[in-house]
Design an enzyme around this catalytic site. Structure first.
Site, PDB file in Angstrom:
ATOM      1  CG  HIS A 296      -3.504   3.707  -4.743  1.00  0.00           C
ATOM      2  ND1 HIS A 296      -2.725   4.435  -4.088  1.00  0.00           N
ATOM      3  CD2 HIS A 296      -3.074   4.032  -5.986  1.00  0.00           C
ATOM      4  CE1 HIS A 296      -2.046   5.199  -4.598  1.00  0.00           C
ATOM      5  NE2 HIS A 296      -2.417   5.067  -5.833  1.00  0.00           N
ATOM      6  CG  HIS A 335       1.864   3.839   4.236  1.00  0.00           C
ATOM      7  ND1 HIS A 335       3.095   3.860   3.421  1.00  0.00           N
ATOM      8  CD2 HIS A 335       0.949   4.507   3.596  1.00  0.00           C
ATOM      9  CE1 HIS A 335       2.876   4.615   2.468  1.00  0.00           C
ATOM     10  NE2 HIS A 335       1.701   5.123   2.615  1.00  0.00           N
ATOM     11  CG  ASP A 391      -5.397   5.801   2.896  1.00  0.00           C
ATOM     12  OD1 ASP A 391      -5.631   6.738   2.071  1.00  0.00           O
ATOM     13  OD2 ASP A 391      -4.349   5.074   2.561  1.00  0.00           O
TER      14      ASP A 391
END
Length: 423
Positions: A296, A335, A391
């Site tokens: 996460h 993702h 990210d």
């Protein structure tokens, strides 16, 4: 199977249970069916079936990863993973990142519409006013080891805050504290919103400075939300110190694009924890703990560690082959929701380019660019839709602040000015 019939369409699902021959009509509302409807579909257990299956009590719906389960009805955020679309309250994330601020967007998410100029002024003033932390918090944060992970400190600090605000705790004030709907109840709710948003950056800056062995900094007056955060992290007693505006804007954009993302792991954790009517600070602490994990929010840190382990651009081909052989883990690509591209990644990439004009580039960035280019040309990654996600690019607007320690941890670099300007 799955072929339409000639009968008049109805907003329902007809299910035939082949175990019993019974037929059930399940209503479809907002393109969803109630999971509890399957409780009526009961049958006798098959010979040798597990007693724990409780077959006679009705069917269960198994969805271990919440891959196709709706648990709440919301008008806050819309995501189309196939098309790469993200909207807050109907506004495209690209539009908000260009024209809005984090606090303005936070107001939009919380209250349902963009604020007027006066509403935004009041909201910002309240949030910044509640950025100050009780002096006892310094002792609390200093009780952690000097090398404690900032997320461990932050998670604990949110829970710690709850002990200060008994008026915000349904356990002490009654279960209907936040559900009465009267002005007093709404005012209490608003105050916790101001406190949580305002104190979040203060606590985060304190966690950072614990790692640096520095004294804590009181939130300043006259700066923006993100400007205040950078000030609290970087200020070392300089006269008239202000954060670099490019870095301030970059951080504000990062906050904005992470403000909401439907029912991700941390949001789900907050909702489930809050459903027990625990105080808001404990619920946020639980969500913060969920965010900590490398699958996460911790993915940002995992990307940095991955790039450090690769070392140089010329090492990328060997790393790519190791990933294919499942000898190495690829972080920052792919993702669960976005099957084409993550719209946030384009925003961050553009933001990073603005930051690099100030800070310059380095070998870690060149390694990332080489990895990106190699992966996008490789059939292995193309077939699996493994494109860089938010990210991957989010580490770069801030990564120049850090360098690896010999033990694998990250520490602040001493050769880069705190305002991000080259020497």
């Amino acid at each position: 199977m799955g072929q339409p019939t000639d009968s008049t369409p109805t907003n329902s699902l007809t299910v035939r249970d082949n175990r019993t021959g019974k037929v059930y009509d399940v209503p479809i509302v907002d393109n969803s069916i109630p999971a509890t409807a399957f409780k009526a579909m009961k049958a006798k257990p098959a010979p040798g079936e597990r007693e724990e299956n409780e077959t006679e009590r009705g069917l269960r719906v198994s969805d271990r990863g919440f891959l196709n389960t709706a648990v709440i009805q919301s008008q806050i955020t819309y995501i189309d993973g196939e098309a790469g679309v993200l909207r807050y309250r109907g506004y495209p994330i690209e539009q908000l990142a260009l024209h809005s601020s984090h606090l303005e967007t936070a107001y939009l998410l919380i209250y349902g519409s963009l604020p007027s100029a006066n509403q935004l002024k009041v909201f910002e003033a309240e949030v910044l006013h509640h950025g100050v932390i009780h002096s006892d918090a310094e002792l609390f944060c200093r009780s952690f080891r000097y090398d404690a992970h900032p997320m461990a400190i932050l998670t604990s600090a949110f829970a710690y805050l709850g002990s200060y605000y008994g008026e915000a705790n349904p356990s002490l004030q009654g279960q209907s504290l936040y559900t009465k709907g009267d002005p007093a109840s709404l005012a209490i709710m608003d105050k916790q919103i101001y406190r949580l948003i305002g104190k979040a950056t203060t606590l985060a800056a304190m966690a950072y400075r614990v790692r640096q062995g520095r004294d804590f900094v009181t939130p300043p007056n006259g700066l923006s939300y993100t400007g205040s955060f950078l000030y609290q992290m970087d200020h070392l007693g300089e006269e008239n110190y202000t954060p670099n505006p490019v870095l301030e804007k970059a951080l504000d954009v990062l906050f904005l694009i992470h403000a909401d993302h439907e029912l991700n792991a941390s949001a789900t954790t907050v909702l489930q924890t809050g459903s027990s009517l625990v105080d808001p600070y404990s619920a946020i602490a639980a969500g913060c703990a969920s965010l900590y994990g490398p699958l996460h929010g911790g993915a940002n840190e995992a990307v940095i560690r991955m790039l450090i382990s690769i070392g140089k651009p010329e090492n990328v081909p060997a790393f790519i082959e190791a990933v294919k052989k499942r000898e190495k883990v690829l972080s920052g690509f792919g993702h669960r929701v976005y099957k084409t591209s993550d719209p946030r990644s384009f925003i961050v990439r553009k933001t990073a380019d603005e930051v690099f004009k100030i800070t310059g580039k380095d070998e870690l960035l060149e390694t990332a660019m080489a990895l990106h280019e190699a992966a996008m040309k490789d059939e292995y990654f193309i077939k699996r839709r493994l494109a860089p996600n938010v990210d991957f690019w989010c580490v770069f607007p801030v990564h120049d602040r850090f360098e690896p320690r010999s033990n694998g941890n990250l520490q602040e670099r001493s050769d880069i000015p705190r305002d991000g300007l080259p020497t």
